[in-house]
Design a protein around this motif. Structure first.
Motif, PDB file in Angstrom:
ATOM      1  N   SER A 125      53.092 -10.586 -24.346  1.00 39.60           N
ATOM      2  CA  SER A 125      53.877  -9.367 -24.254  1.00 39.60           C
ATOM      3  C   SER A 125      54.049  -8.626 -25.566  1.00 39.60           C
ATOM      4  O   SER A 125      54.570  -7.511 -25.573  1.00 39.60           O
ATOM      5  CB  SER A 125      55.266  -9.702 -23.709  1.00 39.60           C
ATOM      6  OG  SER A 125      55.139 -10.365 -22.490  1.00 39.60           O
ATOM      7  N   ALA A 126      53.724  -9.247 -26.678  1.00 39.20           N
ATOM      8  CA  ALA A 126      53.893  -8.609 -27.984  1.00 39.20           C
ATOM      9  C   ALA A 126      53.083  -9.432 -28.980  1.00 39.20           C
ATOM     10  O   ALA A 126      52.557 -10.496 -28.624  1.00 39.20           O
ATOM     11  CB  ALA A 126      55.364  -8.586 -28.389  1.00 39.20           C
ATOM     12  N   HIS A 133      50.739  -1.861 -29.360  1.00 49.08           N
ATOM     13  CA  HIS A 133      51.725  -0.856 -29.783  1.00 49.08           C
ATOM     14  C   HIS A 133      51.492  -0.441 -31.234  1.00 49.08           C
ATOM     15  O   HIS A 133      52.225   0.387 -31.755  1.00 49.08           O
ATOM     16  CB  HIS A 133      53.133  -1.399 -29.592  1.00 49.08           C
ATOM     17  CG  HIS A 133      53.296  -2.822 -30.054  1.00 49.08           C
ATOM     18  ND1 HIS A 133      52.644  -3.874 -29.451  1.00 49.08           N
ATOM     19  CD2 HIS A 133      54.015  -3.360 -31.053  1.00 49.08           C
ATOM     20  CE1 HIS A 133      52.954  -4.995 -30.068  1.00 49.08           C
ATOM     21  NE2 HIS A 133      53.770  -4.722 -31.040  1.00 49.08           N
ATOM     22  N   LYS A 134      50.502  -1.003 -31.889  1.00 45.58           N
ATOM     23  CA  LYS A 134      50.175  -0.556 -33.245  1.00 45.58           C
ATOM     24  C   LYS A 134      48.842   0.193 -33.196  1.00 45.58           C
ATOM     25  O   LYS A 134      48.818   1.412 -33.110  1.00 45.58           O
ATOM     26  CB  LYS A 134      50.136  -1.747 -34.209  1.00 45.58           C
ATOM     27  CG  LYS A 134      51.536  -2.355 -34.394  1.00 45.58           C
ATOM     28  CD  LYS A 134      51.568  -3.513 -35.349  1.00 45.58           C
ATOM     29  CE  LYS A 134      53.010  -4.041 -35.480  1.00 45.58           C
ATOM     30  NZ  LYS A 134      53.076  -5.255 -36.293  1.00 45.58           N
ATOM     31  N   PRO A 156      53.526   3.747 -27.364  1.00 47.87           N
ATOM     32  CA  PRO A 156      54.719   4.182 -28.101  1.00 47.87           C
ATOM     33  C   PRO A 156      55.662   3.004 -28.340  1.00 47.87           C
ATOM     34  O   PRO A 156      55.822   2.147 -27.462  1.00 47.87           O
ATOM     35  CB  PRO A 156      55.363   5.202 -27.164  1.00 47.87           C
ATOM     36  CG  PRO A 156      54.286   5.635 -26.236  1.00 47.87           C
ATOM     37  CD  PRO A 156      53.364   4.465 -26.091  1.00 47.87           C
ATOM     38  N   HIS A 157      56.293   2.979 -29.500  1.00 47.72           N
ATOM     39  CA  HIS A 157      57.052   1.781 -29.840  1.00 47.72           C
ATOM     40  C   HIS A 157      58.404   1.674 -29.161  1.00 47.72           C
ATOM     41  O   HIS A 157      59.027   0.612 -29.155  1.00 47.72           O
ATOM     42  CB  HIS A 157      57.179   1.632 -31.357  1.00 47.72           C
ATOM     43  CG  HIS A 157      57.111   0.196 -31.761  1.00 47.72           C
ATOM     44  ND1 HIS A 157      58.157  -0.664 -31.573  1.00 47.72           N
ATOM     45  CD2 HIS A 157      56.118  -0.545 -32.251  1.00 47.72           C
ATOM     46  CE1 HIS A 157      57.814  -1.871 -31.969  1.00 47.72           C
ATOM     47  NE2 HIS A 157      56.567  -1.822 -32.375  1.00 47.72           N
ATOM     48  N   GLY A 158      58.885   2.774 -28.608  1.00 46.56           N
ATOM     49  CA  GLY A 158      60.079   2.687 -27.753  1.00 46.56           C
ATOM     50  C   GLY A 158      61.349   2.266 -28.466  1.00 46.56           C
ATOM     51  O   GLY A 158      62.296   1.839 -27.822  1.00 46.56           O
ATOM     52  N   GLY A 208      61.605  -0.341 -30.354  1.00 45.83           N
ATOM     53  CA  GLY A 208      61.652  -1.803 -30.371  1.00 45.83           C
ATOM     54  C   GLY A 208      61.028  -2.389 -29.120  1.00 45.83           C
ATOM     55  O   GLY A 208      61.488  -3.381 -28.578  1.00 45.83           O
ATOM     56  N   GLY A 209      59.967  -1.764 -28.666  1.00 46.93           N
ATOM     57  CA  GLY A 209      59.238  -2.254 -27.517  1.00 46.93           C
ATOM     58  C   GLY A 209      59.399  -1.322 -26.332  1.00 46.93           C
ATOM     59  O   GLY A 209      60.291  -0.489 -26.349  1.00 46.93           O
ATOM     60  N   PRO A 210      58.532  -1.425 -25.345  1.00 44.43           N
ATOM     61  CA  PRO A 210      57.591  -2.497 -25.085  1.00 44.43           C
ATOM     62  C   PRO A 210      56.322  -2.425 -25.936  1.00 44.43           C
ATOM     63  O   PRO A 210      55.953  -1.380 -26.424  1.00 44.43           O
ATOM     64  CB  PRO A 210      57.216  -2.285 -23.621  1.00 44.43           C
ATOM     65  CG  PRO A 210      57.279  -0.795 -23.448  1.00 44.43           C
ATOM     66  CD  PRO A 210      58.449  -0.375 -24.308  1.00 44.43           C
ATOM     67  N   GLY A 211      55.690  -3.590 -26.062  1.00 44.54           N
ATOM     68  CA  GLY A 211      54.387  -3.685 -26.665  1.00 44.54           C
ATOM     69  C   GLY A 211      53.525  -4.561 -25.785  1.00 44.54           C
ATOM     70  O   GLY A 211      53.847  -4.799 -24.622  1.00 44.54           O
ATOM     71  N   GLY A 246      51.233  -9.446 -17.170  1.00 41.45           N
ATOM     72  CA  GLY A 246      51.402  -8.834 -18.489  1.00 41.45           C
ATOM     73  C   GLY A 246      51.920  -7.416 -18.382  1.00 41.45           C
ATOM     74  O   GLY A 246      52.226  -6.927 -17.293  1.00 41.45           O
ATOM     75  N   ASN A 247      52.008  -6.748 -19.531  1.00 34.70           N
ATOM     76  CA  ASN A 247      52.574  -5.399 -19.572  1.00 34.70           C
ATOM     77  C   ASN A 247      51.504  -4.361 -19.219  1.00 34.70           C
ATOM     78  O   ASN A 247      50.988  -3.632 -20.067  1.00 34.70           O
ATOM     79  CB  ASN A 247      53.196  -5.112 -20.947  1.00 34.70           C
ATOM     80  CG  ASN A 247      54.567  -5.758 -21.075  1.00 34.70           C
ATOM     81  OD1 ASN A 247      55.199  -6.116 -20.071  1.00 34.70           O
ATOM     82  ND2 ASN A 247      55.045  -5.906 -22.297  1.00 34.70           N
ATOM     83  N   GLY A 271      51.507  -1.450 -17.873  1.00 39.38           N
ATOM     84  CA  GLY A 271      51.704  -0.057 -18.283  1.00 39.38           C
ATOM     85  C   GLY A 271      51.204   0.185 -19.704  1.00 39.38           C
ATOM     86  O   GLY A 271      50.723   1.276 -20.037  1.00 39.38           O
ATOM     87  N   VAL A 272      51.304  -0.835 -20.541  1.00 38.52           N
ATOM     88  CA  VAL A 272      50.788  -0.741 -21.915  1.00 38.52           C
ATOM     89  C   VAL A 272      49.253  -0.755 -21.890  1.00 38.52           C
ATOM     90  O   VAL A 272      48.605  -0.016 -22.640  1.00 38.52           O
ATOM     91  CB  VAL A 272      51.342  -1.898 -22.773  1.00 38.52           C
ATOM     92  CG1 VAL A 272      50.784  -1.846 -24.186  1.00 38.52           C
ATOM     93  CG2 VAL A 272      52.878  -1.866 -22.783  1.00 38.52           C
TER      94      VAL A 272
END
Lengths: 505, 443
Positions: free
Chosen positions: A152-153, A285-286, A291-293, A295-298, A343-344, A346-347
Motif C-alpha cells: 500500500s505504500a 505517489h512519487k 497525488p499525495h493527499g 499523507g496518502g494514499p500511495g 491493493g490500491n 485507484g492508484v
C-alpha cells in the motif's frame, strides 16, 4: 524589525474570525445534513433485531451540522493548506511532481471507482488487464520481471520485500539474522528491518557520499540476509560502485534491496535489475504521479528477480492462455497476503495513465529533466552566492536532488535551517526537506522535479539569496518566521509533553 | 518535450551552460557505462491526453460497476452511497496535492481535519486515542498484532474465525517474521465462544485475542466476556469493527477492548476495486506510545493561537528508526478526510438512522431469504448489515440465475454459502427481486 520586511507578499489563504472552530465546535443540537432513505420494509422493534445489551446506551457524539456548514468548514480548512497546484514544493525524497488532472477523471469513472473488489473476475477484466499492464510496465522500468502491486505504500513494499527475502533464505534452509542499511537510509528502512524480525546493522558513508565499501566488507557475512539501498542515495548521488556492492552482497548469498523513493532520477536511463538488485519497490505517489493527499494514499508495488517470484504475495494478477485475466491465489510458496483484496487499485489507474501518457521516451525525458533541473538549481544557488552559506554536502554532479548543509549559515548568519525553511513559507514556497539525511549537519534536501519551469527555479534561488541577505542584517525575521502563514511557529514540544489528540466533547 | 515538462531548446542550452556541462548525458557520468539502458525501454510510445482517456475509459467499460448491477457483495467493503460533498471537497487541490504535513504552519487545514477525524474515530470506538489512519482494514489487524507483540512480547495470537480472512492472512504473513504463531479459533453458532478460546489455550503466552464486530459472518459478538477472559491471562484484546455498525452497537472500547481497528471504506469512500480506502486504529491511553503512524495533537502558536502538529513523533520511523513502533509513513490521509466529512454529513442522529435502516432492511432480507426452501441461515445471531446463508441446492444455478437477472447475490465464501450484504442503496424491491430469483433457481 521592519514591518515592510515581514509584511505578507502574497496571501494564499483567506482568514475569517471563526476559522479556529472545529467541526465539533460548530455543532448545534438538531442540525443535520443527512436525510435517510425511506424505510421501505416493515419496521420491527429494534430490541427484536439487536438485544438492548448489545446496543450502545448513548449515541456517538458526531457533529450536528447542516450541509452548507460542512462545505464551508472544509473549504475554509483547505485554504489553510499549502499545496502543489498552488506553488513550488521542492521536498527532497518526496518527488512532488505535477499530478495530471486527467488521472482523476479516469480514476473516477464508475468502472473504476464503483467496482467491488470481490466482483467476479469475468466482470472485472478491464481492471485486471490494467493491473497486468502496469505490472509489466513497472517490471520493464525496474529491469526485474515479476511484479506484485499489493503493498500500500513504500514502507509496506519494503516490508513485503524483506519478508520475501526471509522466505527465500528459509527455502534454502538458511537462517540469517541481520539486514544492512547505510547510515543515510530513509527511516522506513531500519524500521522495516525490525518489523520483519531482523537485526539492523548500519553501514557508513565514504568521503564522496557513497556507501563505504570497506565498511560494507567488514559487515557482510553469511548472517546477512539483505542490504537495503537507495540509488541514487538520499544524498542525491549515484552509487558509482553499485556493481561492486552487488557483488560483495551476492558473494555471501544475501539479497540486494532497492528502495525506490529516488527512482525518479533514473527511469529509462538505467535499471535496478541491471545493477544487481533482486527486489525493488516503487512509490507510485512519487515517481508515478499519484497525488499525495496530505499523507496518502500511495502504493508500493515491488518487482523481483526470477528466483524470488515464488514468494510474491497472494493473489497475483495473471494472464491465462485464452488471453483473459485472473487472480492467482494458488501460490503455495507465497509469503501470503500483505493486506485485503488487490491493493490500491485507484492508484494503479493513475500511475498507469501516467506511464501510458509518457511512454518509454517520455519517462526517460522526465528523469533527464529532473536531473537537469536539480543541477541547474544547484548552479543557480551557487551563482547567487547561496552555497557560501549553504554548501553542498558533497560537491558533485547531483542526480534528481541535492543536499545542502546549513552549518555555515547557522554560524555566520545566526539562523538555522529550520529558520530558513520557515521564512520560505512567507515567500509562497514550500521548504525543502530539512534535517535529513541525518549525517549532514543542518541538512536541507532539495528536489525540484522535472515539472517545474526554469523561471520557478530561478525564483527559488533568488528567494533563498534574499533570505540570507535579510538574515545578515536582521536574523530575527527568519528566526520568528513564518509571518504570513495562517499560524505562527507552533509549539511542537508542548504538544508532545501534554498530548491533546482529540477534541474534548 | 512532454506535456509535463517545460524545457525548450533555448532553456536547455542556457541551463547546461549555467551548470557548466555540454550535455544532459554528462549529468549521468556517475552511471557506469555498462549499466546504461541501450535505446529505450520496451514500453509503448506515449499518447495524447485524449488517446489515454479513450484507452483507459475503454478498459473501465469492461468492468461491471455497482451502477450496472444490483450487488449484495460486502465482506469488508460495501456499496455505500458516497455523498456528493465528499467527492467535491476531497477533489480540492489543497487537500489532494500536498505532502504529509511536515510544515505545520502551512498545513493547518489538513492537520485540523485529521484532528477532527481522530475525534470522530474515538467517539465511534469508545477509545481515547486514534491515529490519523493506516492503510486499510486487514493490514490494520496485522499492525495491531505488532503493537501487541511490542507491548507484551508474547508468542501467540488467538484469532477468532470471525475475523476477516484477509486480516488473518495479513497477520500471519507478518507474524512469521516475528516467530509468532497465529491460531484460528472456530466459531460456535456464528460467534466467538469463550469456551472455545479457553480450549484453544488462552494462557500467558497469548499476546492478543482478536475478534471481529460484527464478525465476518455478520454476527454481532458479545465482547465483554471475551475481554474478561483475555485480560485475565494478560492478553490484549483487538477488535476489528465495522464503523457504521458502531452507530448502533456497544462501543468496543467501552467494553474493555484495548485496540479497535477497521476498514473505513464504508465511510464516504468509493470501492475502487479494493483501494484506496483507509484503516482506522484506536487504542487505550496506556498504549498511546505504542501507536503506529501519524498522530495529530493540538498546540499553540507563538502568539497563543490554537493550532495542530504531528505529535509523539518519537514513536515514528523518521525519528526512532529501528526502534520505531511501525515502519508506516505514507498512510491514507485523503481517504480519512473523506471519512470525517462523511461522518459530519451523517451527524449524530444520522449515524443512528443509517445503522437502524441497515438493521431493518437486513432483517427483512434475511427473513425473506431463509424462508426460501433450500436456504438456511448459517447462524441465528443478531446482525446489522450482513448475514450468511447456506444454499442446499445448486449454487452455480443460483449464481447464474442471479447474474442473468442483473444481481450479484453476495460473496460465496464457502462452496455452499453466501455472505449477503445490505447497504442503504439496496431497496425492498431489490431485496424482493433477489429472494424471488433465488427461489426460482432452487425451485
Amino acid at each position: 524589525m521592519s514591518d515592510q520586511l515581514t509584511a505578507p507578499r502574497s496571501r494564499w489563504f483567506i482568514e475569517a474570525a471563526d476559522d479556529e472552530l472545529t467541526i465539533f465546535e460548530r455543532s448545534r443540537e438538531g442540525r443535520r445534513a443527512f436525510t435517510a432513505p425511506r424505510l421501505d420494509v416493515p419496521e420491527r422493534p429494534l430490541d427484536e433485531l439487536i438485544p438492548a445489551e448489545l446496543r450502545r446506551p448513548e449515541v456517538a457524539r458526531l457533529p450536528e451540522v447542516s450541509e452548507p456548514e460542512i462545505v464551508r468548514h472544509y473549504t475554509r480548512l483547505s485554504k489553510r493548506n499549502f499545496d502543489l497546484d498552488t506553488g513550488f514544493y521542492p521536498l527532497g525524497s518526496c518527488t512532488m511532481k505535477h499530478n495530471p488532472k486527467l488521472h482523476e477523471r479516469i480514476a473516477g469513472l464508475p468502472g473504476n471507482a464503483d467496482l467491488h473488489p470481490l466482483q467476479a473476475v469475468e466482470d472485472a477484466q478491464g481492471a485486471l488487464e490494467l493491473m497486468w499492464r502496469l505490472q509489466h510496465s513497472l517490471g520493464e522500468i525496474a529491469g526485474l520481471p515479476h511484479v506484485s502491486l499489493q503493498p500500500s505504500a513504500g514502507s509496506h513494499g519494503e516490508l513485503t520485500g524483506v519478508l520475501i527475502t526471509r522466505a527465500y533464505h528459509e527455502a534454502n534452509g538458511d537462517r540469517r539474522t541481520k539486514v544492512l542499511t547505510p547510515d543515510t537510509a530513509h527511516g522506513t528502512n531500519p524500521a522495516t528491518v525490525t518489523m520483519a524480525g531482523y537485526e539492523l546493522v548500519k553501514i557508513g558513508t565514504d568521503a564522496h557520499g557513497n556507501v563505504d565499501i570497506d565498511d560494507l566488507r567488514r559487515h557482510v557475512d553469511t548472517d546477512v540476509a539483505c542490504l537495503m539501498l537507495t540509488n541514487p542515495s538520499t544524498l542525491g548521488l549515484f552509487e558509482r560502485h553499485i556493481e561492486e556492492i552487488a557483488k560483495v552482497v551476492h558473494d555471501v548469498g544475501a539479497t540486494l534491496y532497492y528502495d525506490g523513493a529516488n527512482l525518479n532520477a533514473i527511469m529509462g536511463i538505467c535499471r535496478p535489475g541491471d545493477m544487481g538488485f533482486d527486489i525493488v519497490h516503487f512509490n507510485l505517489h512519487k515517481s508515478f504521479t499519484q497525488p499525495h493527499g496530505g499523507g496518502g494514499p500511495g502504493a508500493g508495488p515491488i518487482a523481483v528477480a526470477e528466483h524470488m517470484e515464488p514468494f510474491l504475495p497472494r493473489p497475483q494478477v495473471v494472464r491465462r492462455e485464452d488471453g483473459s485475466f485472473d487472480l492467482d491465489h494458488d501460490r503455495p510458496r507465497s509469503i501470503g497476503r500483505m493486506r485485503g483484496f488487490q491493493g490500491n487499485y485507484g492508484v494503479f489507474v493513475r500511475s498507469y495513465a501516467y506511464i501510458r501518457s509518457l511512454g518509454a521516451a517520455g519517462l526517460r525525458e522526465a528523469s533527464e529533466v529532473a536531473v537537469l533541473n536539480a543541477n541547474y538549481l544547484l548552479a543557480r544557488l551557487r551563482r547567487e552566492g547561496v552555497l557560501e552559506y549553504l554548501p553542498a554536502a558533497y560537491d558533485r554532479i547531483c542526480m534528481h536532488e541535492f543536499v545542502l548543509s546549513g552549518a555555515v549559515m547557522k554560524r555566520e548568519l545566526g539562523i538555522r535551517t529550520l529558520d530558513l525553511a520557515k521564512r520560505l513559507l512567507d515567500h509562497g514556497v514550500h521548504p525543502p526537506t530539512v534535517y535529513f539525511p541525518l549525517i549532514v549537519d543542518e541538512a536541507l534536501m532539495v528536489e525540484p522535479t522535472e515539472t517545474e519551469t526554469r523561471e520557478t527555479l530561478d525564483h527559488f534561488a533568488a528567494v533563498v539569496a534574499e533570505i540570507l541577505r535579510e538574515a545578515a542584517t536582521d536574523p530575527e525575521i527568519a528566526r520568528t518566521a513564518p509571518h504570513t502563514a495562517p499560524v505562527r511557529r507552533l509549539d511542537e514540544a508542548g504538544a508532545a509533553r501534554h498530548p491533546v489528540v482529540r477534541q474534548p466533547l | 518535450m512532454s506535456r509535463y515538462t517545460a524545457v525548450t531548446d533555448a532553456d536547455l542550452g542556457e541551463m547546461l551552460a549555467t551548470i557548466g556541462v555540454g550535455s544532459v548525458d554528462e549529468l549521468f557520468a556517475d552511471v557506469p557505462a555498462g549499466l546504461r539502458v541501450e535505446g529505450t525501454l520496451a514500453l509503448d510510445d506515449g499518447l495524447s491526453e485524449q488517446e489515454v482517456y479513450g484507452e483507459l475509459a475503454a478498459l473501465a467499460q469492461r468492468n461491471l460497476s455497482t451502477d450496472e448491477q444490483i450487488t449484495f457483495l460486502g465482506a469488508g467493503m460495501y456499496d455505500s452511497y458516497v455523498p456528493a460533498l465528499v467527492d467535491s471537497i476531497t477533489a480540492r487541490a489543497e487537500f489532494l496535492t500536498p505532502y504529509t504535513p511536515y510544515q505545520p504552519e502551512v498545513s493547518q487545514g489538513g492537520l485540523q481535519a485529521m484532528f477532527e477525524y481522530q475525534t470522530a474515530i474515538c467517539e465511534l470506538t469508545g477509545l481515547p486515542v486514534a491515529n490519523a489512519s493506516v492503510y486499510e482494514g486487514p493490514s490494520a489487524v496485522a499492525a495491531a498484532g505488532y503493537l501487541a507483540k511490542l507491548h507484551n512480547g508474547r508468542s501467540r495470537f488467538l484469532v477468532s474465525a470471525g475475523v476477516h480472512p484477509h486480516a488473518v492472512q495479513s497477520l500471519a504473513t507478518l507474524a512469521h517474521g516475528w516467530g509468532m504463531t497465529v491460531e484460528v479459533v472456530d466459531l460456535r453458532d456464528g460467534v466467538t465462544s469463550v469456551e472455545a478460546l479457553r480450549q484453544a489455550g488462552l494462557d500467558e503466552d497469548v499476546s492478543a485475542v482478536i475478534v471481529g464486530q460484527p464478525n465476518f459472518l455478520g454476527a454481532v459478538e458479545r465482547l465483554a466476556p471475551i475481554v474478561d477472559v483475555a485480560h485475565r491471562s494478560g492478553a490484549l484484546v483487538v477488535c476489528a469493527a465495522d464503523p457504521v455498525s458502531l452507530g448502533l452497537l456497544q462501543a468496543p472500547g467501552a467494553q474493555g477492548v484495548d485496540v479497535v481497528v477497521g476498514e473505513g471504506q464504508t465511510l464516504g469512500n468509493h470501492l475502487n476495486f479494493g483501494g484506496p480506502s483507509f484503516g482506522f486504529f484506536a487504542v487505550t491511553e496506556e498504549l498511546i506510545r505504542r501507536l503506529p503512524g501519524r498522530l495529530v495533537g493540538q498546540t499553540r502558536d507563538a502568539e497563543g493561537k490554537r493550532g495542530y502538529v504531528l505529535t509523539l513523533q518519537t514513536r515514528e520511523q523518521h525519528i526512532r528508526r529501528e526502534k520505531a513502533t511501525s515502519n508506516i509513513c505514507t498512510a491514507q490521509a485523503l481517504n480519512a478526510l473523506a471519512g470525517v466529512i462523511y461522518l459530519s454529513w451523517l451527524g449524530r442522529q444520522g449515524l443512528v438512522e443509517l445503522a437502524e435502516l441497515l438493521a431493518q432492511r437486513t432483517a427483512y432480507a434475511r427473513e425473506r431469504l431463509v424462508a426460501i426452501p433450500g436456504v438456511t441461515p448459517v447462524h441465528q445471531q443478531p446482525v446489522v448489515r450482513e448475514f450468511a446463508i447456506r444454499i442446499d441446492g445448486d449454487m452455480d444455478a443460483v449464481l447464474a440465475r442471479c447474474r442473468a437477472a442483473g444481481i450479484n447475490p453476495g460473496y460465496r465464501y464457502a462452496e455452499d454459502c453466501l455472505l449477503v450484504a445490505i447497504t442503504e442503496k439496496r431497496t425492498r424491491a431489490q431485496i424482493d427481486l433477489l429472494a424471488d430469483t433465488i427461489a426460482e433457481a432452487l425451485a
